[in-house]
Design a protein around this motif. Structure first.
Motif, mmCIF file in Angstrom:
data_model
loop_
_atom_site.group_PDB
_atom_site.id
_atom_site.type_symbol
_atom_site.label_atom_id
_atom_site.label_comp_id
_atom_site.label_asym_id
_atom_site.label_seq_id
_atom_site.Cartn_x
_atom_site.Cartn_y
_atom_site.Cartn_z
ATOM 1 N N VAL A 61 7.051 -1.287 11.176
ATOM 2 C CA VAL A 61 7.785 -0.473 10.210
ATOM 3 C C VAL A 61 8.355 -1.397 9.140
ATOM 4 O O VAL A 61 8.429 -2.612 9.334
ATOM 5 N N ASP A 62 8.761 -0.817 8.018
ATOM 6 C CA ASP A 62 9.418 -1.608 6.978
ATOM 7 C C ASP A 62 10.912 -1.714 7.286
ATOM 8 O O ASP A 62 11.383 -1.229 8.321
ATOM 9 N N ASN A 63 11.666 -2.310 6.367
ATOM 10 C CA ASN A 63 13.095 -2.502 6.603
ATOM 11 C C ASN A 63 13.877 -1.198 6.642
ATOM 12 O O ASN A 63 15.011 -1.190 7.109
ATOM 13 N N ASP A 64 13.300 -0.084 6.202
ATOM 14 C CA ASP A 64 13.950 1.218 6.284
ATOM 15 C C ASP A 64 13.462 2.046 7.471
ATOM 16 O O ASP A 64 13.869 3.192 7.632
ATOM 17 N N GLY A 65 12.550 1.500 8.271
ATOM 18 C CA GLY A 65 12.054 2.208 9.443
ATOM 19 C C GLY A 65 10.841 3.084 9.187
ATOM 20 O O GLY A 65 10.431 3.851 10.062
ATOM 21 N N PHE A 66 10.228 2.972 7.995
ATOM 22 C CA PHE A 66 9.037 3.765 7.697
ATOM 23 C C PHE A 66 7.797 3.087 8.275
ATOM 24 O O PHE A 66 7.625 1.874 8.147
ATOM 25 N N ALA A 67 6.934 3.874 8.900
ATOM 26 C CA ALA A 67 5.719 3.366 9.541
ATOM 27 C C ALA A 67 4.791 2.717 8.520
ATOM 28 O O ALA A 67 4.703 3.147 7.369
ATOM 29 N N LEU A 68 4.094 1.682 8.985
ATOM 30 C CA LEU A 68 3.114 0.978 8.164
ATOM 31 C C LEU A 68 1.740 1.110 8.798
ATOM 32 O O LEU A 68 1.604 1.100 10.025
ATOM 33 N N TYR A 69 0.733 1.223 7.945
ATOM 34 C CA TYR A 69 -0.632 1.496 8.382
ATOM 35 C C TYR A 69 -1.592 0.447 7.841
ATOM 36 O O TYR A 69 -1.334 -0.176 6.822
ATOM 37 N N LEU A 70 -2.730 0.342 8.516
ATOM 38 C CA LEU A 70 -3.845 -0.454 7.997
ATOM 39 C C LEU A 70 -5.011 0.478 7.731
ATOM 40 O O LEU A 70 -5.099 1.573 8.289
ATOM 41 N N PHE A 71 -5.876 0.056 6.827
ATOM 42 C CA PHE A 71 -7.057 0.807 6.398
ATOM 43 C C PHE A 71 -8.257 0.017 6.900
ATOM 44 O O PHE A 71 -8.498 -1.099 6.445
ATOM 45 N N THR A 72 -9.014 0.575 7.835
ATOM 46 C CA THR A 72 -10.070 -0.197 8.491
ATOM 47 C C THR A 72 -11.209 -0.592 7.565
ATOM 48 O O THR A 72 -12.016 -1.445 7.936
ATOM 49 N N THR A 73 -11.277 -0.033 6.370
ATOM 50 C CA THR A 73 -12.323 -0.460 5.445
ATOM 51 C C THR A 73 -11.895 -1.661 4.599
ATOM 52 O O THR A 73 -12.719 -2.225 3.892
ATOM 53 N N ASP A 74 -10.603 -2.034 4.671
ATOM 54 C CA ASP A 74 -10.168 -3.270 4.014
ATOM 55 C C ASP A 74 -10.822 -4.457 4.715
ATOM 56 O O ASP A 74 -11.234 -4.365 5.871
ATOM 57 N N THR A 75 -10.899 -5.558 4.012
ATOM 58 C CA THR A 75 -11.351 -6.808 4.612
ATOM 59 C C THR A 75 -10.149 -7.748 4.647
ATOM 60 O O THR A 75 -9.162 -7.515 3.950
ATOM 61 N N PRO A 76 -10.202 -8.818 5.431
ATOM 62 C CA PRO A 76 -9.033 -9.684 5.553
ATOM 63 C C PRO A 76 -8.477 -10.135 4.201
ATOM 64 O O PRO A 76 -9.211 -10.635 3.349
ATOM 65 N N ASN A 77 -7.184 -9.862 4.023
ATOM 66 C CA ASN A 77 -6.432 -10.265 2.836
ATOM 67 C C ASN A 77 -6.983 -9.711 1.523
ATOM 68 O O ASN A 77 -6.721 -10.262 0.461
ATOM 69 N N THR A 78 -7.741 -8.608 1.605
ATOM 70 C CA THR A 78 -8.326 -8.000 0.418
ATOM 71 C C THR A 78 -8.100 -6.491 0.439
ATOM 72 O O THR A 78 -8.853 -5.754 1.085
ATOM 73 N N PRO A 79 -7.074 -6.002 -0.262
ATOM 74 C CA PRO A 79 -6.855 -4.561 -0.320
ATOM 75 C C PRO A 79 -7.996 -3.854 -1.049
ATOM 76 O O PRO A 79 -8.512 -4.379 -2.043
#
Length: 180
Positions: free
Chosen positions: A77-95
Motif C-alpha cells: 500500500v502507499d503511505n495513505d493505505g491505498f492498494a498498489l498493483y502491478l500490470f503483468t504486461t509491463d517489463t522490468p523497470n519499464t512502465p
C-alpha cells in the motif's frame, strides 16, 4: 499524494471513462478476456503522449507499507493505505500503462528516488523508473506500481485480478494472485 489530488484523479478518470467508454470501461474482475483498461488492447493508445493524469507531478517522496486482509493476505500500500498493483504486461523497470490505461490505473509517482519502506516491505526491492513524460514511477522488484481508480478508500482491493493482468503486489515483490 494528498487525498485532494487522488480525489481529482478519480473524478477525472470516472468522467473520462463514462464519456468515452461507458460504464464498463475499466473492465471487471470476472477474468474475461477483455481489455485490462477498457479498450481493445490491439487498438488502445500506447503512445508516449502523456494524459492529464500523467502530467501531474509527485508532491513528495513516496512511501510503501503493507496491509493485510482475509481475502488477499499481505500486499503493498502507499503511505495513505491505498492498494498498489502491478500490470503483468509491463517489463522490468519499464512502465507500459499510458493514455487510456493510465486514466484507470494511475502510476505511483515520486519526486525522488528515496522511497521509504515500512511494514514487511523489503527496501532492497524498491526502485524507480522514468516514464515517457519524465516523471518517476515507483517500482518494486522491478514492477512499476499503479493505483486503481475504483479503490475509493484505503484498504479497498477492487483491482485485484482485473482481466487477469492486474494484481496486488506481495511483500516478496511478486503478483499476489490469491482470491482472484
Amino acid at each position: 499524494m494528498t487525498r485532494w489530488i487522488r480525489h481529482q484523479r478519480a473524478c477525472a478518470a470516472a468522467a473520462a471513462a463514462f464519456a468515452l467508454l461507458g460504464a464498463a470501461a475499466c473492465g471487471d474482475s470476472d477474468g474475461d478476456s477483455g481489455s485490462p483498461y477498457g479498450a481493445d488492447p490491439t487498438t488502445a493508445e500506447t503512445s508516449a503522449s502523456p494524459t492529464p493524469t500523467e502530467t501531474a507531478t509527485a508532491e513528495a517522496p513516496a512511501s510503501l507499507g503493507t496491509a493485510t486482509d482475509d481475502d488477499h493476505g499481505e500486499f503493498l500500500v502507499d503511505n495513505d493505505g491505498f492498494a498498489l498493483y502491478l500490470f503483468t504486461t509491463d517489463t522490468p523497470n519499464t512502465p507500459t500503462c499510458y493514455d487510456t490505461c493510465a486514466t484507470a490505473w494511475p502510476p505511483l509517482l515520486t519526486d525522488t528516488a528515496d522511497v521509504t519502506a515500512a511494514g514487511a516491505v523489503d527496501a532492497a526491492l524498491i526502485g524507480t523508473a522514468e516514464r515517457t513524460d519524465g516523471t518517476l514511477q515507483v517500482t518494486y522488484n522491478g514492477w512499476p506500481l499503479y493505483y486503481y481508480t475504483e479503490d475509493d478508500e484505503p484498504g479497498e482491493t477492487e483491482g485485484q485480478g482485473v482481466q487477469n493482468v492486474w494484481y496486488l503486489v506481495g511483500p516478496n515483490g511478486d503478483a499476489n494472485t490469491t482470491d482472484t
